[in-house]
Scaffold this motif. Sequence first.
Motif, short mmCIF file in Angstrom:
data_model
loop_
_atom_site.label_atom_id
_atom_site.label_comp_id
_atom_site.label_asym_id
_atom_site.label_seq_id
_atom_site.Cartn_x
_atom_site.Cartn_y
_atom_site.Cartn_z
N SER A 150 0.83 -1.21 0.00
CA SER A 150 0.00 0.00 0.00
C SER A 150 0.86 1.25 0.00
O SER A 150 0.55 2.24 -0.67
CB SER A 150 -0.92 0.01 1.23
N MET A 151 1.96 1.21 0.75
CA MET A 151 2.87 2.36 0.79
C MET A 151 3.56 2.54 -0.56
O MET A 151 3.73 3.67 -1.03
CB MET A 151 3.90 2.16 1.90
N VAL A 152 3.96 1.43 -1.17
CA VAL A 152 4.58 1.51 -2.49
C VAL A 152 3.60 2.07 -3.51
O VAL A 152 3.96 2.92 -4.35
CB VAL A 152 5.09 0.13 -2.93
N ASP A 153 2.35 1.64 -3.44
CA ASP A 153 1.34 2.08 -4.40
C ASP A 153 1.16 3.60 -4.38
O ASP A 153 0.89 4.21 -5.42
CB ASP A 153 -0.01 1.41 -4.10
N LEU A 154 1.31 4.22 -3.20
CA LEU A 154 1.13 5.66 -3.10
C LEU A 154 2.19 6.42 -3.90
O LEU A 154 1.96 7.55 -4.34
CB LEU A 154 1.19 6.11 -1.64
N ALA A 155 3.34 5.81 -4.08
CA ALA A 155 4.43 6.49 -4.78
C ALA A 155 4.61 6.05 -6.23
O ALA A 155 5.41 6.64 -6.95
CB ALA A 155 5.73 6.27 -4.01
N VAL A 156 3.86 5.04 -6.65
CA VAL A 156 4.07 4.48 -7.99
C VAL A 156 3.83 5.51 -9.08
O VAL A 156 4.61 5.62 -10.03
CB VAL A 156 3.17 3.25 -8.21
N ALA A 157 2.76 6.30 -8.98
CA ALA A 157 2.45 7.27 -10.03
C ALA A 157 3.58 8.29 -10.17
O ALA A 157 3.96 8.67 -11.28
CB ALA A 157 1.13 7.97 -9.76
N ARG A 158 4.11 8.77 -9.04
CA ARG A 158 5.20 9.74 -9.10
C ARG A 158 6.46 9.10 -9.68
O ARG A 158 7.20 9.74 -10.43
CB ARG A 158 5.48 10.30 -7.71
N THR A 159 6.68 7.84 -9.36
CA THR A 159 7.83 7.14 -9.92
C THR A 159 7.68 6.98 -11.44
O THR A 159 8.62 7.20 -12.20
CB THR A 159 7.99 5.75 -9.28
N ASN A 160 6.48 6.62 -11.88
CA ASN A 160 6.23 6.47 -13.32
C ASN A 160 6.38 7.80 -14.05
O ASN A 160 6.78 7.85 -15.21
CB ASN A 160 4.84 5.90 -13.55
N ARG A 161 6.06 8.88 -13.35
CA ARG A 161 6.22 10.21 -13.94
C ARG A 161 7.70 10.49 -14.24
O ARG A 161 8.04 11.06 -15.28
CB ARG A 161 5.66 11.25 -12.97
N ILE A 162 8.57 10.07 -13.33
CA ILE A 162 10.00 10.24 -13.56
C ILE A 162 10.46 9.35 -14.70
O ILE A 162 11.20 9.77 -15.60
CB ILE A 162 10.79 9.92 -12.27
N LEU A 163 10.01 8.10 -14.71
CA LEU A 163 10.39 7.17 -15.78
C LEU A 163 10.00 7.70 -17.15
O LEU A 163 10.74 7.56 -18.12
CB LEU A 163 9.73 5.81 -15.54
N ALA A 164 8.81 8.30 -17.22
CA ALA A 164 8.30 8.76 -18.51
C ALA A 164 9.10 9.93 -19.08
O ALA A 164 8.94 10.28 -20.25
CB ALA A 164 6.83 9.17 -18.37
N MET A 165 9.99 10.52 -18.27
CA MET A 165 10.79 11.64 -18.72
C MET A 165 11.92 11.22 -19.65
O MET A 165 12.50 12.04 -20.35
CB MET A 165 11.36 12.40 -17.51
N SER A 166 12.27 9.92 -19.65
CA SER A 166 13.36 9.45 -20.51
C SER A 166 13.23 7.97 -20.80
O SER A 166 13.10 7.16 -19.87
CB SER A 166 14.72 9.72 -19.83
N GLU A 167 13.28 7.61 -22.08
CA GLU A 167 13.17 6.20 -22.46
C GLU A 167 14.36 5.39 -21.95
O GLU A 167 14.25 4.18 -21.74
CB GLU A 167 13.07 6.06 -23.97
N THR A 168 15.50 6.02 -21.75
CA THR A 168 16.68 5.28 -21.28
C THR A 168 16.46 4.75 -19.87
O THR A 168 17.07 3.74 -19.49
CB THR A 168 17.94 6.17 -21.30
N LEU A 169 15.61 5.40 -19.08
CA LEU A 169 15.33 4.91 -17.74
C LEU A 169 14.56 3.60 -17.80
O LEU A 169 14.80 2.69 -17.00
CB LEU A 169 14.53 5.96 -16.95
N PHE A 170 13.64 3.48 -18.73
CA PHE A 170 12.89 2.24 -18.88
C PHE A 170 13.82 1.08 -19.22
O PHE A 170 13.61 -0.05 -18.77
CB PHE A 170 11.83 2.38 -19.97
N GLN A 171 14.85 1.35 -20.02
CA GLN A 171 15.76 0.27 -20.43
C GLN A 171 16.48 -0.33 -19.23
O GLN A 171 16.78 -1.54 -19.23
CB GLN A 171 16.77 0.80 -21.44
N ILE A 172 16.75 0.47 -18.22
CA ILE A 172 17.38 -0.05 -16.99
C ILE A 172 16.51 -1.14 -16.38
O ILE A 172 16.99 -2.19 -15.94
CB ILE A 172 17.61 1.09 -15.99
#
Length: 214
Positions: A150-172
């Motif tokens: 539940s705690m992780v879920d609260l931060a998932v959207a913000r984390t995905n927002r950072i990931l969406a800023m660069s495709e190279t992050l997804f490759q990691i």
Amino acid sequence: MSYTVPPTRTAAVVRQLRNEIVTGELPPGTLIKDAELAARLGVSITPVREAIAQLSVEGLIDIAPNRTRHVTKVTQKNALELIDVMSVLACAGFEWGVENLTGTHIDLMRQRQKEFVEGLRTGNVLAAAAAGADFSTIVILASGNRELQSMVDLAVARTNRILAMSETLFQIWIDGHDEILDLLDRGDTAGATARYRQIYADYRARAESELFDE
């Protein structure tokens, strides 16, 4: 993050606004106006206000003392702090859950990995991010600690927002997931846990060096 049909209008508005913020359709600093949103989404003011309150809890919308609402800005400091917190929570959940994984769990993780890669290939960042998050969720839930998830879920959207800023992050994450699956197939749970921790270390370093000039 589930992509099934939302059960309520508020949930539907939450999903729509969250998606628009994560993908950058609503850029950081955008002023959020209840009446304009309600008209655009075809709902009453109440579900819009409830959705804004929920997204404020998730850290995607800032509510000022004068009650004006803006899409939260992303700075290097808050992005790295979020990654650090997510690393502590998610890596603990992975370590607690990895020993409980069954063949069924691993097959499901492999399926989510395929969906992750396919989502990115077709340009569906939201679906990709959801599948990538589910890869970790499967392990965390195997720990039996739903409070942690539940705690992780609260931060998932913000984390995905950072990931969406660069495709190279997804490759990691793609490379890390592939190696984790290989390690799990060989029964090396300690190696899989170490590789999961390395994903976060690489993710933080790349975000710090590539995403911000400050």
